[in-house]
Design a protein around this motif. Structure first.
Motif, short mmCIF file in Angstrom:
data_model
loop_
_atom_site.label_atom_id
_atom_site.label_comp_id
_atom_site.label_asym_id
_atom_site.label_seq_id
_atom_site.Cartn_x
_atom_site.Cartn_y
_atom_site.Cartn_z
N ASP A 185 0.87 -1.19 0.00
CA ASP A 185 0.00 0.00 0.00
C ASP A 185 0.90 1.24 0.00
OD1 ASP A 185 -1.76 2.06 0.46
OD2 ASP A 185 -2.84 1.05 2.08
N SER A 186 1.09 1.82 -1.19
CA SER A 186 2.00 2.96 -1.29
C SER A 186 1.44 4.21 -0.63
CB SER A 186 2.30 3.26 -2.76
OG SER A 186 1.13 3.59 -3.46
N SER A 187 0.12 4.33 -0.57
CA SER A 187 -0.47 5.52 0.04
C SER A 187 -0.24 5.52 1.55
CB SER A 187 -1.96 5.61 -0.28
OG SER A 187 -2.65 4.47 0.25
N ALA A 188 -0.33 4.35 2.17
CA ALA A 188 -0.09 4.24 3.62
C ALA A 188 1.36 3.85 3.93
CB ALA A 188 -1.04 3.22 4.23
N ARG A 189 2.13 3.50 2.90
CA ARG A 189 3.51 3.03 3.05
C ARG A 189 3.59 1.83 4.00
NH1 ARG A 189 7.31 5.90 0.64
NH2 ARG A 189 6.86 8.02 -0.09
N ARG A 190 2.77 0.83 3.69
CA ARG A 190 2.70 -0.34 4.54
C ARG A 190 2.57 -1.61 3.70
NH1 ARG A 190 2.17 1.36 9.73
NH2 ARG A 190 1.66 -0.73 10.55
N LEU A 191 3.10 -2.70 4.25
CA LEU A 191 2.78 -4.03 3.78
C LEU A 191 1.50 -4.44 4.48
CD1 LEU A 191 3.35 -6.83 2.44
CD2 LEU A 191 4.77 -7.34 4.46
N VAL A 192 0.44 -4.70 3.71
CA VAL A 192 -0.88 -4.94 4.27
C VAL A 192 -1.29 -6.38 4.01
CG1 VAL A 192 -3.32 -4.28 4.18
CG2 VAL A 192 -1.54 -2.54 3.97
N VAL A 193 -1.85 -7.03 5.01
CA VAL A 193 -2.46 -8.35 4.89
C VAL A 193 -3.92 -8.21 5.26
CG1 VAL A 193 -2.40 -10.77 5.63
CG2 VAL A 193 -0.27 -9.44 5.53
N ASP A 194 -4.82 -8.69 4.40
CA ASP A 194 -6.24 -8.63 4.73
C ASP A 194 -6.95 -9.86 4.18
OD1 ASP A 194 -6.54 -8.03 2.00
OD2 ASP A 194 -6.71 -5.89 2.38
N GLY A 195 -8.22 -9.98 4.54
CA GLY A 195 -9.00 -11.15 4.17
C GLY A 195 -9.28 -11.98 5.40
N ALA A 196 -8.88 -13.24 5.40
CA ALA A 196 -9.12 -14.12 6.54
C ALA A 196 -8.42 -13.66 7.80
CB ALA A 196 -8.70 -15.55 6.20
N VAL A 253 -6.00 -10.06 9.30
CA VAL A 253 -5.71 -8.65 9.01
C VAL A 253 -4.49 -8.20 9.80
CG1 VAL A 253 -6.58 -6.29 9.13
CG2 VAL A 253 -8.13 -8.15 8.53
N GLY A 254 -3.59 -7.50 9.13
CA GLY A 254 -2.43 -6.94 9.80
C GLY A 254 -1.64 -6.10 8.82
N SER A 255 -0.70 -5.33 9.34
CA SER A 255 0.14 -4.52 8.47
C SER A 255 1.39 -4.11 9.22
CB SER A 255 -0.60 -3.28 7.97
OG SER A 255 -0.82 -2.35 9.02
N VAL A 256 2.39 -3.66 8.46
CA VAL A 256 3.63 -3.17 9.05
C VAL A 256 4.18 -2.09 8.11
CG1 VAL A 256 5.07 -4.89 7.89
CG2 VAL A 256 5.86 -3.86 10.03
N ALA A 257 4.86 -1.11 8.69
CA ALA A 257 5.37 0.01 7.90
C ALA A 257 6.47 -0.44 6.95
CB ALA A 257 5.90 1.09 8.83
N LEU A 258 6.49 0.17 5.79
CA LEU A 258 7.57 0.02 4.84
C LEU A 258 8.51 1.22 4.95
CD1 LEU A 258 5.47 -1.24 1.80
CD2 LEU A 258 7.10 -2.59 3.14
N PRO A 259 9.78 1.04 4.58
CA PRO A 259 10.73 2.17 4.70
C PRO A 259 10.30 3.37 3.86
CG PRO A 259 11.89 0.10 4.33
CD PRO A 259 10.44 -0.19 4.11
N ALA A 260 10.73 4.52 4.29
CA ALA A 260 10.39 5.75 3.56
C ALA A 260 10.97 5.74 2.15
CB ALA A 260 10.91 6.96 4.33
#
Length: 723
Positions: free
Chosen positions: A429-440, A442-449
């Motif tokens: 997700d470039s807008s949130a700058r995160r690696l996103v997991v969703d569906g069954a 849900v979670g996410s973590v920040a990607l480097p600037a």
């Protein structure tokens, strides 16, 4: 075939699966091997030292080696500069050219240099190959493809680098914050520095992170909570007398401090435990200078070179620098890398393999490199030029499904690109700058600037039971930029895999799933000590050595006092032409045995030493000693080393064991013509190390030599039957 330490295969994961080769020309599965035998470079090249390996964005593996005479057996008398190999399966390799032709060397290279020890990485749409020059300095070449053409980017680190051991054996790593680090150094210090924003120069202070006799070949990976620094010590290139071993320390920061499994800092002035790979006496000597590759099942493999003991050297060759060189043959090897109790070790501690071994998994159960067509994937993506592509939000799904413990991976590019597995999607997700997991789940973590969404990255989903780990990296080289760990609902059964765009243009390539590897969790058992053999032992509880001993060059300074054999170090030595030290000897038993001593030693000057020998003549022996050796590049600084050296026929070479404190225990195991060493700091817990071949005849001996001024106290010499 699987080794005795290989766990059973994972349960079947197919459910209405499409054929593994559902795409014509699927490079990931075109010639997958069921088994392999080292060296894997046999038939392709004669030698391939200091290998670096990457899985290219074309779906193939690529390897790069030190400048060497790779086709000597075909009549070539010269070298190839940084030769390149390629393989569909890490087992069958083909020569693919050289990074630099002999006739097109970069003009800035100093005269008389040979490029060594390449390291390969991928980020920001480019393969980045660094290499060191034998006369000093580190260079960089880049390419949009793994086989070039390579563009010379000049020198990124000068010979005067601020590291006392000079500038060879470099390796890069990208940290989780997107910053780059460069590791380098050899003989006897490894250093690290943070690099600038584009990885073309160091931009931080130079930090010394390792000291050790002949320490070099640093290679760092990030796994779990730790950074692991792999390195080699001992002699790399001494033919059949090469004592190279791979060892490791770990830290919670890429800058260290790194420590061994027993807590010894890699900067301590002593030899180190933490063996990952050492010679076992099975015909391979000097295994070392490693890289790491991960197969499609998630199993890691140590990629390294080793020397065939019975055919160890080339005839004189003409080097790329114009000089006549005498070089060791160092072909390409691979072996399974196990992680046991948080520490890496090859084949659970069994050492380099000799016979047939179970091959890496390089075939997806479902998936493709898309080299020929869309491979049965249907949906909103189109096939174009060897990949799946879309200009808008879309999903394309495989025909086949997967379930069970599984590893799903795909290369993605785009501002909202991702992959899916059943009802789970992982995307950038470039807008949130995160690696996103969703569906069954849900979670996410920040990607480097500085994360570049328009450069290829690999997303990996690893399912083991209800545990799901999702990670993203630029090049699959155990340097993940971001990781999410989640728990799947018990109702999750898996499903089809897919290419995903949540919005806008996206590309997906090399998308597939394979059964997850089953980890090996138990090390190979250490050697066992049997019954004491009193006729071959001495407790030194009288006023002189017992009747079993005799001398080569008697030493009148030796006494027996306080239950110990007291030996002041002599000015003489037992090394090649310098054979003037006294050796106290007794017979060895006829069968397999272990000889052990406890030695207190106060040496502080090079090359003072004391320990055990298996001695035939002054020119044929194996020595295990506490030795004081200078730290190269640092004046008046000495290492306390466990030195394990073989000499025969005018040649010798050292290997190095565990830490060498003032009081330590030494063991030599001899079985079937092979001597193996072990050390201990308490007489209870033993660190077993490398082996040298040493056929009989020989006797058991005790030495103290290398310079006057120190004293060794041997509490006993005990010989046991080998269990």
């Amino acid at each position: 075939m699987p080794t005795s330490t290989q766990a059973a295969p994972a349960p079947a994961m197919l459910a209405n699966a499409a054929p593994a080769n559902d795409a014509p020309g699927n490079a990931a599965s075109a010639s997958a091997a069921a088994a392999y035998t080292n060296p894997v470079s046999a038939g392709a090249v004669d030698t391939f030292p200091d290998p670096a390996v990457i899985k290219g964005k074309d779906g193939r593996w690529w390897a790069y080696g030190t400048t060497n005479p790779i086709f000597n057996s075909r009549g070539e008398t010269g070298e190839h500069i940084l030769p390149t190999l390629t393989s569909p399966d890490l087992v069958h390799w083909t020569y693919a050219g050289d990074v630099f032709p002999l006739t097109a060397k970069p003009a800035w290279w100093p005269a008389g240099t040979r490029p060594w020890a390449p390291d390969i990485r991928y980020y920001n749409n480019a393969y980045r190959l660094t290499y060191s020059l034998s006369v000093g300095g580190i260079g960089l070449a880049t390419s949009s493809g793994p086989n070039g053409p390579w563009t010379d980017r000049g020198q990124i680190l000068p010979a005067a680098s601020g590291c006392p051991s000079g500038t060879i054996d470099q390796a890069l790593i990208t940290d989780t914050d997107g910053s780059y680090y460069l590791y380098w150094g050899s003989y006897d210090t490894i250093c690290v520095a943070r690099m600038n924003s584009d990885g073309t120069a160091i931009a931080g202070p130079v930090t010394q992170i390792g000291h050790g006799r002949r320490m070099e070949g640093g290679f760092v990976v990030h796994r779990g909570a730790y950074y692991y620094l792999f390195y080699s010590d001992g002699g790399c290139c001494d033919g059949a007398f090469s004592g190279y071993t791979v060892k490791v320390g770990r830290a919670t920061s890429p800058l260290g401090p790194f420590t061994t499994p027993t807590g010894v800092a890699l900067t301590d002035l002593t030899s180190k435990d933490g063996d990952v790979l050492a010679a076992s006496g099975n015909g391979w000597v000097g295994p070392g200078h490693n890289a790491i590759a991960t197969d499609l099942a998630g199993q890691d493999w140590l990629v390294y070179h080793a020397i065939p003991q019975n055919d160890p050297v080339f005839p004189p060759v003409t080097g790329a620098n114009g000089a006549t060189l005498n070089l060791s043959k160092r072909p390409l090897m691979i072996d399974r890398l196990d992680w046991i109790n948080g520490w890496p070790v090859v084949r659970a501690g069994a050492g380099p393999s000799r016979g047939a071994e179970k091959a890496p998994v390089t075939t997806w159960t479902v998936g493709s490199t898309f080299d020929g067509n869309a491979a049965g994937f249907t949906g909103g993506f189109s096939w174009s030029g060897g990949l799946l592509t879309t200009s808008a939000a879309a999903t394309s799904l495989s025909a086949g499904s997967v379930t069970g413990n599984v590893r799903v991976e795909g290369d993605v590019r785009g501002t909202a690109a991702g992959i899916s597995y059943g009802s789970v999607t992982a995307w950038l997700d470039s807008s949130a700058r995160r690696l996103v997991v969703d569906g069954a789940v849900v979670g996410s973590v920040a990607l480097p600037a500085n994360f570049n969404y328009q450069s290829w990255h690999t997303i990996v989903l690893t399912r083991r039971g209800t545990s799901l780990t999702v990670s993203v990296s630029a090049d699959r080289l155990l340097q993940d930029t971001a990781t999410v760990s989640l728990t799947l609902p018990s109702s999750f059964t898996g499903g089809r895999i897919g290419a995903v765009s949540r919005s806008g243009a996206a590309d997906v390539d090399n998308l597939g799933a394979a059964p997850l590897y089953v980890p090996v969790t138990t090390r190979v058992a250490d050697p066992v000590v049997g019954a004491l053999l009193p006729a071959y032992s001495d407790e030194f509880d009288s006023t002189a050595p017992n009747a079993g001993w005799s001398w080569v060059r008697p030493d009148a300074t030796v006494t027996v006092s306080g239950g110990s054999l007291v030996r002041p170090t002599q000015a003489g030595d037992l090394a090649l032409g310098a054979n003037n030290a006294g050796v106290l000897l007794r017979d060895a038993p006829a069968g397999p045995f272990v000889v052990e001593t406890k030695v207190q030693f106060d040496g502080v000057r090079g090359n003072q030493q004391a320990g055990l020998v298996l001695y035939d003549t002054d020119d044929r022996f194996v020595k295990l000693a506490h030795s004081v050796l200078p730290l190269n590049g640092v004046a008046n600084t000495f290492l306390q080393q466990t030195e394990f050296t073989k000499e025969d026929g005018g040649r010798s070479g050292p290997s190095f064991g565990g830490p060498a404190p003032g009081t330590m225990w030494l063991r030599l195991l001899h079985r079937d013509g092979v001597a193996r060493m072990a050390t201990s700091r308490d007489g209870v817990t033993w660190t077993w190390g490398a082996a040298w071949t040493m056929p009989r005849p020989f006797r058991i001996g005790v030495v103290a030599m290398g310079g006057t001024g120190a004293t060794a106290r041997f509490d006993y010499v005990r010989t046991y039957a080998a269990g």
